[in-house]
Design an enzyme around this catalytic site. Structure first.
Site, mmCIF file in Angstrom:
data_model
loop_
_atom_site.group_PDB
_atom_site.id
_atom_site.type_symbol
_atom_site.label_atom_id
_atom_site.label_comp_id
_atom_site.label_asym_id
_atom_site.label_seq_id
_atom_site.Cartn_x
_atom_site.Cartn_y
_atom_site.Cartn_z
ATOM 1 N N PHE B 6 0.820 -1.205 0.000
ATOM 2 C CA PHE B 6 0.000 0.000 0.000
ATOM 3 C C PHE B 6 0.856 1.258 0.000
ATOM 4 O O PHE B 6 1.823 1.365 0.761
ATOM 5 C CB PHE B 6 -0.871 0.048 1.270
ATOM 6 C CG PHE B 6 -1.873 -1.054 1.364
ATOM 7 C CD1 PHE B 6 -3.149 -0.885 0.838
ATOM 8 C CD2 PHE B 6 -1.546 -2.268 1.956
ATOM 9 C CE1 PHE B 6 -4.090 -1.915 0.918
ATOM 10 C CE2 PHE B 6 -2.481 -3.297 2.043
ATOM 11 C CZ PHE B 6 -3.754 -3.122 1.530
ATOM 12 N N ASP B 7 0.479 2.208 -0.822
ATOM 13 C CA ASP B 7 0.946 3.578 -0.629
ATOM 14 C C ASP B 7 0.358 4.084 0.687
ATOM 15 O O ASP B 7 -0.715 3.620 1.119
ATOM 16 C CB ASP B 7 0.457 4.428 -1.800
ATOM 17 C CG ASP B 7 0.695 5.906 -1.570
ATOM 18 O OD1 ASP B 7 1.854 6.283 -1.303
ATOM 19 O OD2 ASP B 7 -0.288 6.677 -1.619
ATOM 20 N N ALA B 8 1.018 5.050 1.320
ATOM 21 C CA ALA B 8 0.531 5.548 2.621
ATOM 22 C C ALA B 8 -0.308 6.822 2.484
ATOM 23 O O ALA B 8 -1.517 6.830 2.763
ATOM 24 C CB ALA B 8 1.721 5.798 3.556
#
Lengths: 219, 219
Positions: B6-8
């Site tokens: 996941f991107d944050a």
């Protein structure tokens, strides 16, 4: 100082001179379109360079325009896209440009270093009667990357056969100013719009409101 | 599929959750500040990476915020800057995030791959009670560059010891989606804001409105 190298879009040529046409094609939305188009055009150039997936600036110009129209939920015909892209060949130079370039001491060599393709740059330079004023038009297209990759600024050193310490680089784009200064040019920021400086860790040697101040710069 | 990465910022955590604090510190200007801050934060990450002059994301966050306040002509005290930067450690996760991550099949390995520093990421993950849900928090800071440089996505492959074809990458950022897809991940774009897709020549495999749709994706 032996050479003065100019950025093209935003520095010599007004990218927002497409606003009137955009406003005519998409009634009342010209300003929004031209602002978002320019912003996305720059983003896409940085992103393609960083992804190591170069596509030339005519393609980026096309894709950033279609994204803009989609994002603004404006339906469009291919002819409208074509006429807006064509308008980049006839952008207006800012009013002081030709006189300012002709007023520089004649021993200065003058060049453009731009993200545009050779075809785009030749068209807009011709349209504004600047062909005889400029010695060279240099394009990132020869390198397949975009500003502010330092390879682009090195390209001017290589093709002008002039050390970077003897080149004054002139741009109205804060990120281009930072890239050129980090590379080692002397840099003048043309702050046409009275913006706050970009905080990228390197800063211009000179800040001028337009090109008329260039002849008086002391280096 | 063996791992979901996941991107944050913008994907798990709402970068605009600083708006209320910004609005309190600069009355009525919170929305403008948080929008421009985010935009400049991204631009500065791309530009630093392209200039080969890495500075970590805490510095970029600071510099993009001061640029924003200067550009908006808002006077500020160091304490106001400090409290806005601190707010990045307590960004809110989007409401569905924790449940959605816990609903994924237990054999999926879950990780974050982000532009943030380890310190920033650990703080915001802890704050939102996600520490035990995630196996790894991977930061560009180990590589000294930024997304969408393909080296960043390769970093996830290396540290998770998982081939890229077996990684689903999830991001709400169109440019990150393009970078991850160009690298070779299977990619889901979380289009939280109903934006038009970015036209960067590569497109996501899946488009979802939020993370609740993840368990039902067929790869």
């Amino acid at each position: 100082m032996k050479a003065v190298v100019f950025d093209a879009y935003g520095t010599l040529f007004d990218v927002y001179s497409v606003t009137a046409l955009a406003d005519q094609l998409f009634r009342g939305r010209g300003n929004e379109i031209s602002q978002m188009w320019r912003q996305k055009q720059l983003e896409y150039s940085w992103l393609h360079a960083l992804m190591n997936r170069y596509v030339h600036f005519e393609t980026i110009n096309h894709h950033s325009l279609t994204h803009t129209l989609n994002q603004l939920q404006l339906a469009y015909e291919p002819e409208q896209i074509a006429s807006l892209l064509d308008a980049y060949h006839t952008l207006n130079a800012y009013p002081e440009v030709k006189n300012a370039l002709q007023s520089l001491p004649p021993h200065y060599r003058l060049a453009i270093l731009s993200n545009g393709t050779h075809r785009m740059l030749k068209a807009v330079v011709d349209h504004n009667g600047l062909t005889d004023v400029l010695e060279a038009i240099l394009s990132v297209d020869d390198l397949q990357t975009y500003k502010p990759n330092p390879l682009v600024y090195q390209h001017a050193v290589n093709l002008l056969h002039t050390p970077k310490e003897e080149i004054l680089f002139v741009s109205s784009n804060g990120w281009d100013v930072a890239g050129a200064k980090a590379f080692g040019f002397e840099v003048a920021w043309v702050n046409r719009l009275g913006k706050a400086r970009d905080e990228l860790g390197v800063y211009p040697d000179h800040i001028v409101p337009d090109l008329r101040a260039l002849p008086s710069l002391q280096s």
